[in-house]
Design a protein around this motif. Structure first.
Motif, PDB file in Angstrom:
ATOM      1  N   UNK A   1    -128.714  60.877  45.766  1.00 54.08           N
ATOM      2  CA  UNK A   1    -127.389  60.283  45.896  1.00 54.08           C
ATOM      3  C   UNK A   1    -127.479  58.876  46.473  1.00 54.08           C
ATOM      4  N   UNK A   2    -126.742  57.959  45.849  1.00 52.14           N
ATOM      5  CA  UNK A   2    -126.462  56.660  46.446  1.00 52.14           C
ATOM      6  C   UNK A   2    -125.082  56.783  47.075  1.00 52.14           C
ATOM      7  N   UNK A   3    -125.009  56.678  48.391  1.00 56.43           N
ATOM      8  CA  UNK A   3    -123.743  56.807  49.111  1.00 56.43           C
ATOM      9  C   UNK A   3    -123.260  55.412  49.482  1.00 56.43           C
ATOM     10  N   UNK A   4    -122.080  55.044  48.966  1.00 53.20           N
ATOM     11  CA  UNK A   4    -121.526  53.738  49.281  1.00 53.20           C
ATOM     12  C   UNK A   4    -121.040  53.735  50.724  1.00 53.20           C
ATOM     13  N   UNK A   5    -121.585  52.823  51.492  1.00 55.33           N
ATOM     14  CA  UNK A   5    -121.279  52.747  52.919  1.00 55.33           C
ATOM     15  C   UNK A   5    -122.549  52.954  53.721  1.00 55.33           C
ATOM     16  N   UNK A   6    -122.517  52.484  54.942  1.00 59.32           N
ATOM     17  CA  UNK A   6    -123.672  52.649  55.830  1.00 59.32           C
ATOM     18  C   UNK A   6    -123.813  54.121  56.220  1.00 59.32           C
ATOM     19  N   UNK A   7    -124.978  54.467  56.765  1.00 57.29           N
ATOM     20  CA  UNK A   7    -125.195  55.846  57.217  1.00 57.29           C
ATOM     21  C   UNK A   7    -124.063  56.240  58.163  1.00 57.29           C
ATOM     22  N   UNK A   8    -123.583  57.454  57.988  1.00 63.74           N
ATOM     23  CA  UNK A   8    -122.420  57.929  58.742  1.00 63.74           C
ATOM     24  C   UNK A   8    -122.557  59.431  58.964  1.00 63.74           C
ATOM     25  N   UNK A   9    -121.687  60.042  59.756  1.00 66.64           N
ATOM     26  CA  UNK A   9    -121.822  61.486  60.013  1.00 66.64           C
ATOM     27  C   UNK A   9    -121.828  62.344  58.752  1.00 66.64           C
ATOM     28  N   UNK A  10    -121.051  61.954  57.730  1.00 62.38           N
ATOM     29  CA  UNK A  10    -121.037  62.771  56.524  1.00 62.38           C
ATOM     30  C   UNK A  10    -122.319  62.606  55.715  1.00 62.38           C
ATOM     31  N   UNK A  11    -122.866  61.394  55.617  1.00 59.55           N
ATOM     32  CA  UNK A  11    -124.125  61.234  54.880  1.00 59.55           C
ATOM     33  C   UNK A  11    -125.254  61.958  55.592  1.00 59.55           C
ATOM     34  N   UNK A  12    -125.215  62.004  56.921  1.00 60.57           N
ATOM     35  CA  UNK A  12    -126.209  62.786  57.672  1.00 60.57           C
ATOM     36  C   UNK A  12    -126.058  64.274  57.363  1.00 60.57           C
ATOM     37  N   UNK A  13    -124.828  64.745  57.253  1.00 58.93           N
ATOM     38  CA  UNK A  13    -124.573  66.144  56.894  1.00 58.93           C
ATOM     39  C   UNK A  13    -125.124  66.447  55.496  1.00 58.93           C
ATOM     40  N   UNK A  14    -124.930  65.525  54.558  1.00 58.43           N
ATOM     41  CA  UNK A  14    -125.459  65.728  53.206  1.00 58.43           C
ATOM     42  C   UNK A  14    -126.982  65.846  53.221  1.00 58.43           C
ATOM     43  N   UNK A  15    -127.638  65.037  54.030  1.00 54.86           N
ATOM     44  CA  UNK A  15    -129.106  65.125  54.166  1.00 54.86           C
ATOM     45  C   UNK A  15    -129.512  66.496  54.685  1.00 54.86           C
ATOM     46  N   UNK A  16    -128.811  66.980  55.695  1.00 52.98           N
ATOM     47  CA  UNK A  16    -129.115  68.304  56.263  1.00 52.98           C
ATOM     48  C   UNK A  16    -128.901  69.417  55.247  1.00 52.98           C
ATOM     49  N   UNK A  17    -127.984  69.191  54.311  1.00 52.24           N
ATOM     50  CA  UNK A  17    -127.690  70.196  53.283  1.00 52.24           C
ATOM     51  C   UNK A  17    -128.679  70.160  52.120  1.00 52.24           C
TER      52      UNK A  17
ATOM     53  N   UNK B   1    -129.565  67.192  50.229  1.00 54.70           N
ATOM     54  CA  UNK B   1    -129.444  66.051  49.324  1.00 54.70           C
ATOM     55  C   UNK B   1    -130.335  64.918  49.810  1.00 54.70           C
ATOM     56  N   UNK B   2    -130.841  64.121  48.866  1.00 47.98           N
ATOM     57  CA  UNK B   2    -131.608  62.923  49.189  1.00 47.98           C
ATOM     58  C   UNK B   2    -130.623  61.754  49.166  1.00 47.98           C
ATOM     59  N   UNK B   3    -130.411  61.131  50.319  1.00 49.07           N
ATOM     60  CA  UNK B   3    -129.357  60.126  50.474  1.00 49.07           C
ATOM     61  C   UNK B   3    -129.942  58.738  50.686  1.00 49.07           C
ATOM     62  N   UNK B   4    -129.427  57.778  49.916  1.00 45.80           N
ATOM     63  CA  UNK B   4    -129.675  56.361  50.145  1.00 45.80           C
ATOM     64  C   UNK B   4    -128.304  55.739  50.391  1.00 45.80           C
ATOM     65  N   UNK B   5    -128.111  55.120  51.537  1.00 48.01           N
ATOM     66  CA  UNK B   5    -126.845  54.453  51.833  1.00 48.01           C
ATOM     67  C   UNK B   5    -126.937  52.967  51.501  1.00 48.01           C
ATOM     68  N   UNK B   6    -125.793  52.373  51.209  1.00 54.82           N
ATOM     69  CA  UNK B   6    -125.777  50.925  51.073  1.00 54.82           C
ATOM     70  C   UNK B   6    -125.977  50.336  52.471  1.00 54.82           C
ATOM     71  N   UNK B   7    -126.287  49.079  52.523  1.00 54.07           N
ATOM     72  CA  UNK B   7    -126.761  48.465  53.766  1.00 54.07           C
ATOM     73  C   UNK B   7    -125.684  47.723  54.556  1.00 54.07           C
ATOM     74  N   UNK B   8    -124.435  47.905  54.212  1.00 57.34           N
ATOM     75  CA  UNK B   8    -123.373  47.214  54.927  1.00 57.34           C
ATOM     76  C   UNK B   8    -122.973  45.896  54.289  1.00 57.34           C
ATOM     77  N   UNK B   9    -123.550  45.593  53.120  1.00 58.32           N
ATOM     78  CA  UNK B   9    -123.180  44.368  52.437  1.00 58.32           C
ATOM     79  C   UNK B   9    -121.725  44.442  51.956  1.00 58.32           C
ATOM     80  N   UNK B  10    -121.137  43.295  51.718  1.00 59.55           N
ATOM     81  CA  UNK B  10    -119.784  43.225  51.176  1.00 59.55           C
ATOM     82  C   UNK B  10    -119.878  43.562  49.685  1.00 59.55           C
ATOM     83  N   UNK B  11    -119.502  44.767  49.321  1.00 53.99           N
ATOM     84  CA  UNK B  11    -119.661  45.231  47.941  1.00 53.99           C
ATOM     85  C   UNK B  11    -118.770  44.481  46.961  1.00 53.99           C
TER      86      UNK B  11
END
Length: 175
Positions: free
Chosen positions: A28-44, A46-56
């Motif tokens: 998964x590419x998760x739009x947005x910086x690492x957050x509590x929900x993306x951490x939850x997805x990792x624990x479940x 999923x392989x998570x890559x977050x965006x880096x905080x750039x202005x999309x």
């Protein structure tokens, strides 16, 4: 199945929806910086890559370079000036996205302390559906749900039965 409080209710519904349509493991590419929900997805699982905080709105290079099969965008598009360009830039085959719905009894959200935390768009369901279609996505499944708050007043009562969030599972249209 999930807690009835915020954000646990929203997290529970979103996770259940995602697992129903794309069980782990998935990249998964998760739009947005690492957050509590993306951490939850990792624990479940999923392989998570977050965006880096750039202005999309201005920089979609990471979106265009990603090889993730799924993109997730949970409560992101309302913060963008140009969500159409971001949606068109995604390379994944599938998209899971959620948005807060426009509520007739509340103004668009704007943080009093964080100048970046504001909603440029609060969509009605049909508007978000139209945006996704125009950007080249077919909606395969959707769900809307309420967001009650522990306050007293007319608006808190309306939130008990007025849907606040809209969640979609999409597939890129064939060329």
């Amino acid at each position: 199945m999930y807690e009835k409080t915020y954000p646990e209710k929203r997290f529970g519904i979103t996770l259940e929806f995602l697992k129903t349509h794309a069980p782990p493991p998935a990249q998964i590419l998760d739009l947005g910086v690492e957050n509590p929900f993306s951490k939850l997805l990792s624990k479940e699982g999923y392989s998570i890559e977050n965006t880096k905080g750039q202005d999309l709105d201005l920089d979609q290079s990471q979106l265009k370079a990603s090889s993730a099969e799924i993109t997730t965008a949970f409560e992101i598009f309302e913060h963008l000036l140009s969500p159409l360009e971001v949606l068109k830039s995604l390379q994944s085959e599938y998209l899971f996205a959620s948005i807060p719905l426009k509520l007739w009894f509340a103004k668009a959200y704007q943080s009093k302390t964080d100048p970046w935390d504001r909603h440029y768009h609060e969509f009605e369901q049909w508007q978000f559906d139209w945006l996704l279609d125009k950007a080249g996505w077919d909606i395969l499944a959707s769900k809307s749900f309420t967001h009650p708050v522990n306050k007293i007043g007319i608006r808190p009562v309306l939130r008990l039965f007025t849907p606040r969030y809209y969640l979609v599972f999409c597939k890129r249209k064939s060329a």
